[in-house]
Design a protein around this motif. Sequence first.
Motif, PDB file in Angstrom:
ATOM      1  N   LEU A 132      50.515  49.499 -20.711  1.00 48.03           N
ATOM      2  CA  LEU A 132      49.125  49.059 -20.761  1.00 48.03           C
ATOM      3  C   LEU A 132      48.385  49.468 -19.490  1.00 48.03           C
ATOM      4  CD1 LEU A 132      46.751  47.428 -21.909  1.00 48.03           C
ATOM      5  CD2 LEU A 132      47.785  45.373 -20.935  1.00 48.03           C
ATOM      6  N   ILE A 133      49.024  49.262 -18.336  1.00 46.92           N
ATOM      7  CA  ILE A 133      48.407  49.655 -17.067  1.00 46.92           C
ATOM      8  C   ILE A 133      48.189  51.167 -17.021  1.00 46.92           C
ATOM      9  CG2 ILE A 133      48.799  49.758 -14.566  1.00 46.92           C
ATOM     10  CD1 ILE A 133      50.326  47.083 -14.842  1.00 46.92           C
ATOM     11  N   GLU A 134      49.181  51.916 -17.464  1.00 45.31           N
ATOM     12  CA  GLU A 134      49.026  53.371 -17.498  1.00 45.31           C
ATOM     13  C   GLU A 134      47.834  53.773 -18.373  1.00 45.31           C
ATOM     14  OE1 GLU A 134      52.708  54.906 -18.872  1.00 45.31           O
ATOM     15  OE2 GLU A 134      53.865  54.184 -17.156  1.00 45.31           O
ATOM     16  N   ASP A 135      47.709  53.131 -19.535  1.00 42.32           N
ATOM     17  CA  ASP A 135      46.620  53.474 -20.458  1.00 42.32           C
ATOM     18  C   ASP A 135      45.248  53.218 -19.831  1.00 42.32           C
ATOM     19  OD1 ASP A 135      48.444  54.218 -22.343  1.00 42.32           O
ATOM     20  OD2 ASP A 135      48.342  52.358 -23.500  1.00 42.32           O
ATOM     21  N   ILE A 136      45.167  52.130 -19.039  1.00 40.94           N
ATOM     22  CA  ILE A 136      43.888  51.812 -18.398  1.00 40.94           C
ATOM     23  C   ILE A 136      43.466  52.949 -17.472  1.00 40.94           C
ATOM     24  CG2 ILE A 136      42.778  50.268 -16.741  1.00 40.94           C
ATOM     25  CD1 ILE A 136      44.485  47.998 -17.908  1.00 40.94           C
ATOM     26  N   PHE A 137      44.391  53.469 -16.692  1.00 42.69           N
ATOM     27  CA  PHE A 137      44.028  54.512 -15.724  1.00 42.69           C
ATOM     28  C   PHE A 137      43.934  55.892 -16.367  1.00 42.69           C
ATOM     29  CE2 PHE A 137      45.391  51.113 -12.899  1.00 42.69           C
ATOM     30  CZ  PHE A 137      44.416  51.184 -11.911  1.00 42.69           C
ATOM     31  N   VAL A 138      44.764  56.139 -17.380  1.00 41.43           N
ATOM     32  CA  VAL A 138      44.623  57.415 -18.096  1.00 41.43           C
ATOM     33  C   VAL A 138      43.247  57.496 -18.741  1.00 41.43           C
ATOM     34  CG1 VAL A 138      45.459  58.730 -20.082  1.00 41.43           C
ATOM     35  CG2 VAL A 138      47.093  57.764 -18.454  1.00 41.43           C
ATOM     36  N   ALA A 139      42.741  56.366 -19.238  1.00 43.82           N
ATOM     37  CA  ALA A 139      41.404  56.349 -19.830  1.00 43.82           C
ATOM     38  C   ALA A 139      40.320  56.639 -18.792  1.00 43.82           C
ATOM     39  CB  ALA A 139      41.149  54.990 -20.485  1.00 43.82           C
ATOM     40  N   MET A 140      40.632  56.421 -17.501  1.00 46.59           N
ATOM     41  CA  MET A 140      39.697  56.726 -16.420  1.00 46.59           C
ATOM     42  C   MET A 140      39.844  58.173 -15.939  1.00 46.59           C
ATOM     43  SD  MET A 140      40.308  53.161 -14.334  1.00 46.59           S
ATOM     44  CE  MET A 140      39.537  53.765 -12.832  1.00 46.59           C
ATOM     45  N   GLY A 141      40.787  58.913 -16.535  1.00 47.35           N
ATOM     46  CA  GLY A 141      40.988  60.297 -16.139  1.00 47.35           C
ATOM     47  C   GLY A 141      42.094  60.514 -15.127  1.00 47.35           C
ATOM     48  N   TRP A 142      42.873  59.475 -14.837  1.00 47.56           N
ATOM     49  CA  TRP A 142      43.965  59.593 -13.886  1.00 47.56           C
ATOM     50  C   TRP A 142      45.209  60.143 -14.588  1.00 47.56           C
ATOM     51  CZ3 TRP A 142      44.290  55.542  -9.463  1.00 47.56           C
ATOM     52  CH2 TRP A 142      42.988  55.223  -9.016  1.00 47.56           C
ATOM     53  N   GLU A 143      46.216  60.506 -13.799  1.00 48.02           N
ATOM     54  CA  GLU A 143      47.503  60.948 -14.307  1.00 48.02           C
ATOM     55  C   GLU A 143      48.578  59.935 -13.919  1.00 48.02           C
ATOM     56  OE1 GLU A 143      48.284  64.783 -12.728  1.00 48.02           O
ATOM     57  OE2 GLU A 143      46.710  65.794 -13.878  1.00 48.02           O
ATOM     58  N   VAL A 144      49.681  59.934 -14.664  1.00 48.86           N
ATOM     59  CA  VAL A 144      50.824  59.070 -14.364  1.00 48.86           C
ATOM     60  C   VAL A 144      51.869  59.907 -13.637  1.00 48.86           C
ATOM     61  CG1 VAL A 144      52.651  57.621 -15.310  1.00 48.86           C
ATOM     62  CG2 VAL A 144      50.385  57.646 -16.387  1.00 48.86           C
ATOM     63  N   LEU A 248      39.397  48.787  -8.681  1.00 53.14           N
ATOM     64  CA  LEU A 248      40.176  47.563  -8.830  1.00 53.14           C
ATOM     65  C   LEU A 248      39.440  46.523  -9.661  1.00 53.14           C
ATOM     66  CD1 LEU A 248      41.812  47.187  -5.306  1.00 53.14           C
ATOM     67  CD2 LEU A 248      42.874  47.938  -7.439  1.00 53.14           C
ATOM     68  N   ASP A 249      38.111  46.463  -9.544  1.00 53.64           N
ATOM     69  CA  ASP A 249      37.353  45.554 -10.400  1.00 53.64           C
ATOM     70  C   ASP A 249      37.511  45.927 -11.870  1.00 53.64           C
ATOM     71  OD1 ASP A 249      36.478  43.943  -8.377  1.00 53.64           O
ATOM     72  OD2 ASP A 249      34.495  44.868  -8.194  1.00 53.64           O
ATOM     73  N   HIS A 250      37.478  47.229 -12.154  1.00 56.91           N
ATOM     74  CA  HIS A 250      37.657  47.680 -13.538  1.00 56.91           C
ATOM     75  C   HIS A 250      39.074  47.351 -14.023  1.00 56.91           C
ATOM     76  CE1 HIS A 250      37.302  50.157 -17.128  1.00 56.91           C
ATOM     77  NE2 HIS A 250      38.445  50.732 -16.798  1.00 56.91           N
ATOM     78  N   PHE A 251      40.067  47.600 -13.183  1.00 56.66           N
ATOM     79  CA  PHE A 251      41.456  47.296 -13.520  1.00 56.66           C
ATOM     80  C   PHE A 251      41.622  45.810 -13.815  1.00 56.66           C
ATOM     81  CE2 PHE A 251      46.022  47.206 -11.601  1.00 56.66           C
ATOM     82  CZ  PHE A 251      46.560  47.113 -12.874  1.00 56.66           C
ATOM     83  N   ALA A 252      41.087  44.953 -12.944  1.00 63.40           N
ATOM     84  CA  ALA A 252      41.212  43.507 -13.125  1.00 63.40           C
ATOM     85  C   ALA A 252      40.520  43.056 -14.404  1.00 63.40           C
ATOM     86  CB  ALA A 252      40.631  42.776 -11.921  1.00 63.40           C
ATOM     87  N   GLY A 253      39.342  43.613 -14.690  1.00 61.74           N
ATOM     88  CA  GLY A 253      38.625  43.238 -15.894  1.00 61.74           C
ATOM     89  C   GLY A 253      39.383  43.590 -17.159  1.00 61.74           C
ATOM     90  N   ARG A 254      40.033  44.771 -17.167  1.00 59.68           N
ATOM     91  CA  ARG A 254      40.798  45.179 -18.333  1.00 59.68           C
ATOM     92  C   ARG A 254      42.071  44.349 -18.505  1.00 59.68           C
ATOM     93  NH1 ARG A 254      40.307  50.070 -20.718  1.00 59.68           N
ATOM     94  NH2 ARG A 254      41.842  49.095 -22.126  1.00 59.68           N
ATOM     95  N   MET A 255      42.657  43.908 -17.412  1.00 62.85           N
ATOM     96  CA  MET A 255      43.903  43.144 -17.500  1.00 62.85           C
ATOM     97  C   MET A 255      43.671  41.675 -17.824  1.00 62.85           C
ATOM     98  SD  MET A 255      46.573  45.050 -17.166  1.00 62.85           S
ATOM     99  CE  MET A 255      47.830  43.809 -16.888  1.00 62.85           C
ATOM    100  N   PHE A 256      42.577  41.100 -17.280  1.00 65.08           N
ATOM    101  CA  PHE A 256      42.406  39.654 -17.368  1.00 65.08           C
ATOM    102  C   PHE A 256      41.103  39.217 -18.031  1.00 65.08           C
ATOM    103  CE2 PHE A 256      45.003  40.578 -13.576  1.00 65.08           C
ATOM    104  CZ  PHE A 256      46.175  39.930 -13.941  1.00 65.08           C
TER     105      PHE A 256
END
Length: 365
Positions: A132-144, A248-256
Amino acid sequence: MSGPNTDYDPVQVTPLDEENVVAMRDAALAAIEAAGDLAALKQVRLEHAGDRSPLALANREIGALPPQGRKEAGQRVGQARGAVNQALAARTAALEAEHEERMLVEEAVDVTLPVDRAPRGSRHPLTTGAELIEDIFVAMGWEVAEGPVVEAEWLNFDALNLGADHPARTMQDTFWAEPADHHLVLRTHTSPVQARTMLTQAPPIYVVCPGRVFRTDEYDATHSPMFHQVEGLVVDEGITMAHLKGSLDHFAGRMFGEGIATRFRPSYFPFTEPSAEVDLRCFVCRGVDSAACRTCKGEGWIEWGGCGVVNPRVLTACGIDSERYTGFAFGMGIDRTLMFRTGAADLRDFFEGDVRFSSSFGTEI
């Protein structure tokens, strides 16, 4: 000289007289007939045919009679005990047949109904949580990015600006591999993956690095010598703390959930400068009436992880021009994040393999 005494009463022992024997037999037969199930019949068998039953005790009294009277008394008691045993056998057969008929009705199975004999499986919550965490950042254009858990000392410490005298190098925190002259450790964080990425990839770099890490911690409800971290790294031109805060605000919002923000508190990490501790707005009370909140204990905020601007020394050590590029990095525990998200009270539940715990999460979080 006198002859043998033939003048005796053959029923002088009271339990052996005909009236008493018949009464004992009739009482046993009545109890057998009244037994409604096998359990009740078992109790009747003990009371009227066991070693301490009236007929059994009467049978013992035969020896008190003169030899001439034993035959008649023995026949009388034997016939009574035989009648009781026959009644017990007949009643047992009848009750067993009745029990089987009742089972056929009460425990009948409709074999035409569809059935799933294989229990539904589940994925481990740490696996689905990391994805789930990976998907959040991949959706932002990041790589794992991933790396080995047995890591070189230089990548785990030196490349990240942890000097030779840094306390994290001691056995207090680090598992060292033998032989010592190989300079290998079980990685204490996933930051070596960031170093490997910077050594092999030119900026711009946007990677998230989840994985297992190891430290010599006690095993209890909130600590484990093996746990999971996720770290993020960005290296590009013009990167500032503002980009870090927004990510980090975007990450926190998607997680919680929407509206969950973060705040920074000044801190120190060798590999970032400036550095900060990341606090998470309490996802239970959301900072409103926090005095009564058991989750944040009245603070309104929960400690989540660490972050900061990548130290120029780290960029230089990894061959990146620190005059041209800047970056940020952050890290937090996946296990701790999932405890927040799911309400799990004990970190050990994630590691002890109880399928009842894992199956409650299903196949995704």
